[in-house]
Design an enzyme around this catalytic site. Structure first.
Site, short mmCIF file in Angstrom:
data_model
loop_
_atom_site.label_atom_id
_atom_site.label_comp_id
_atom_site.label_asym_id
_atom_site.label_seq_id
_atom_site.Cartn_x
_atom_site.Cartn_y
_atom_site.Cartn_z
N LYS A 111 16.85 -17.71 53.69
CA LYS A 111 15.72 -18.38 54.36
C LYS A 111 14.75 -19.06 53.40
O LYS A 111 14.35 -20.21 53.62
CB LYS A 111 14.99 -17.32 55.19
CG LYS A 111 13.67 -17.74 55.77
CD LYS A 111 13.09 -16.60 56.57
CE LYS A 111 12.72 -15.42 55.70
NZ LYS A 111 11.30 -15.30 55.42
N ARG A 146 4.43 -13.34 62.29
CA ARG A 146 5.28 -12.16 62.21
C ARG A 146 5.13 -11.26 63.43
O ARG A 146 5.87 -10.29 63.58
CB ARG A 146 4.87 -11.37 60.98
CG ARG A 146 6.02 -10.65 60.31
CD ARG A 146 5.78 -10.71 58.84
NE ARG A 146 6.66 -9.95 58.04
CZ ARG A 146 6.99 -10.33 56.80
NH1 ARG A 146 6.52 -11.45 56.31
NH2 ARG A 146 7.75 -9.58 56.07
N ARG A 153 23.18 -8.03 45.72
CA ARG A 153 21.97 -8.39 44.96
C ARG A 153 21.37 -7.13 44.33
O ARG A 153 20.96 -7.15 43.18
CB ARG A 153 20.98 -9.04 45.93
CG ARG A 153 19.83 -9.72 45.26
CD ARG A 153 19.25 -10.80 46.13
NE ARG A 153 18.32 -10.27 47.13
CZ ARG A 153 17.79 -11.00 48.11
NH1 ARG A 153 18.11 -12.27 48.24
NH2 ARG A 153 16.96 -10.47 48.96
N ARG A 202 19.30 -2.07 41.12
CA ARG A 202 18.38 -1.31 41.97
C ARG A 202 19.14 -0.24 42.72
O ARG A 202 20.13 -0.52 43.38
CB ARG A 202 17.70 -2.24 42.98
CG ARG A 202 16.71 -3.15 42.30
CD ARG A 202 16.19 -4.15 43.28
NE ARG A 202 15.52 -3.52 44.42
CZ ARG A 202 14.68 -4.17 45.19
NH1 ARG A 202 14.38 -5.42 44.97
NH2 ARG A 202 14.11 -3.55 46.21
N ARG A 208 15.87 -2.09 57.26
CA ARG A 208 15.02 -3.28 57.16
C ARG A 208 15.49 -4.36 58.14
O ARG A 208 14.68 -5.06 58.75
CB ARG A 208 15.07 -3.84 55.74
CG ARG A 208 13.89 -3.37 54.92
CD ARG A 208 13.75 -4.21 53.68
NE ARG A 208 14.36 -3.51 52.55
CZ ARG A 208 15.05 -4.10 51.58
NH1 ARG A 208 15.25 -5.39 51.60
NH2 ARG A 208 15.54 -3.39 50.61
P1 AMP Z 1 7.72 -11.28 52.48
O1 AMP Z 1 8.00 -11.96 51.16
O2 AMP Z 1 7.73 -12.23 53.63
O3 AMP Z 1 8.59 -10.07 52.71
O4 AMP Z 1 6.20 -10.75 52.40
C1 AMP Z 1 5.80 -9.85 51.41
C2 AMP Z 1 4.63 -9.01 51.93
O5 AMP Z 1 3.52 -9.88 52.23
C3 AMP Z 1 4.92 -8.27 53.21
O6 AMP Z 1 5.52 -7.02 52.97
C4 AMP Z 1 3.51 -8.11 53.79
O7 AMP Z 1 2.81 -7.09 53.13
C5 AMP Z 1 2.87 -9.44 53.42
N1 AMP Z 1 3.05 -10.46 54.48
C6 AMP Z 1 3.76 -11.63 54.39
N2 AMP Z 1 3.70 -12.33 55.52
C7 AMP Z 1 2.93 -11.61 56.37
C8 AMP Z 1 2.50 -11.78 57.72
N3 AMP Z 1 2.84 -12.88 58.43
N4 AMP Z 1 1.71 -10.83 58.27
C9 AMP Z 1 1.35 -9.75 57.57
N5 AMP Z 1 1.72 -9.49 56.31
C10 AMP Z 1 2.51 -10.41 55.70
#
Ligand code: AMP
Length: 203
Positions: free
Chosen positions: A20, A95, A134, A140, A151
């Site tokens: 993505k 989200r 990965r 990891r 997840r």
């Molecule tokens: P991601 O790279 O999209 O997995 O985002 C990394 C972290 O950023 C997540 O685990 C959340 O803590 C925070 N985060 C990213 N997007 C959002 C969102 N739309 N709402 C709330 N927290 C977010």
């Protein structure tokens, strides 16, 4: 024929391991719009030690979600930048349904609507094997199949209602995410062009 330029306002949604982030950047380049990933914005803020970074550091490190209020405020201020006036691609936002409402409210205040929601679909087994590979490559040990499957289950639970809302608006494009990077990009571009969204002449 004179092409009326239509700014593309897009979301990309897909599970971890679907490619993505990479596809989002490629599509944003093709349509000459900024790719805005809330995860990247938060990580950069933490790395840069900004006030926002200090606010979200512990939440992100705990793997929890930042509050809707703060996340939506960050997205609004990013969308207010000059480069996002003529379109944008959001990755990682909204989200949940509260964030869907926040985004709707913001865009309707600008007299805008979303043009398309790209749903990148990768079969669960494929996501699990990509993520396991990965994890192995990065040495990891915490990314076991069980953790990864969990997840993905959370992803499905979180995104199903969001996609439901956008489906009723007829703006979701389901894209097969299995294939080479170029093949998947081509599929997305074709779906967006079928909606009358044109790639930038420069790209
Ligand atoms: P991601 O790279 O999209 O997995 O985002 C990394 C972290 O950023 C997540 O685990 C959340 O803590 C925070 N985060 C990213 N997007 C959002 C969102 N739309 N709402 C709330 N927290 C977010």
């Amino acid at each position: 024929m004179v092409h009326q330029s239509h700014p593309a306002r897009l979301l990309i949604i897909g599970p971890q391991g679907s490619g993505k982030g990479t596809q989002g950047v490629r599509i944003a380049e093709a349509f000459d719009i900024p790719a805005i990933s809330t995860g990247d914005v938060f990580r950069a803020a933490v790395a840069g030690g900004t006030e926002l970074g200090l606010q979200v550091k512990s939440v992100i490190e705990a793997g929890e979600l930042v509050s809707d209020e703060l996340t939506s405020a960050v997205v609004r201020s990013r969308l207010d930048h000059a480069d996002a006036q003529d379109g944008f691609l959001l990755d990682g936002y909204p989200r949940n349904l509260a964030q869907v409402r926040d985004l709707d409210e913001f865009l309707s205040g600008r007299g805008e609507t979303l043009d398309a929601v790209i749903e990148l679909r990768v079969p669960r087994d494929e996501s699990i094997s990509r993520l396991s590979l990965r994890a192995q490559q990065q040495g990891r040990t915490d990314d076991t199949e069980e953790v990864i499957a969990n997840r993905l289950a959370i992803y499905e639970r979180e995104t199903a209602p969001i996609l439901g809302v956008y489906r009723t608006r007829g703006i979701v494009d389901e894209i097969d995410g299995v294939g080479t990077l170029d093949e998947v990009t081509q599929r997305i571009v074709a779906a967006l062009e079928a909606r009358g969204l044109n790639r930038s002449a420069a790209a």
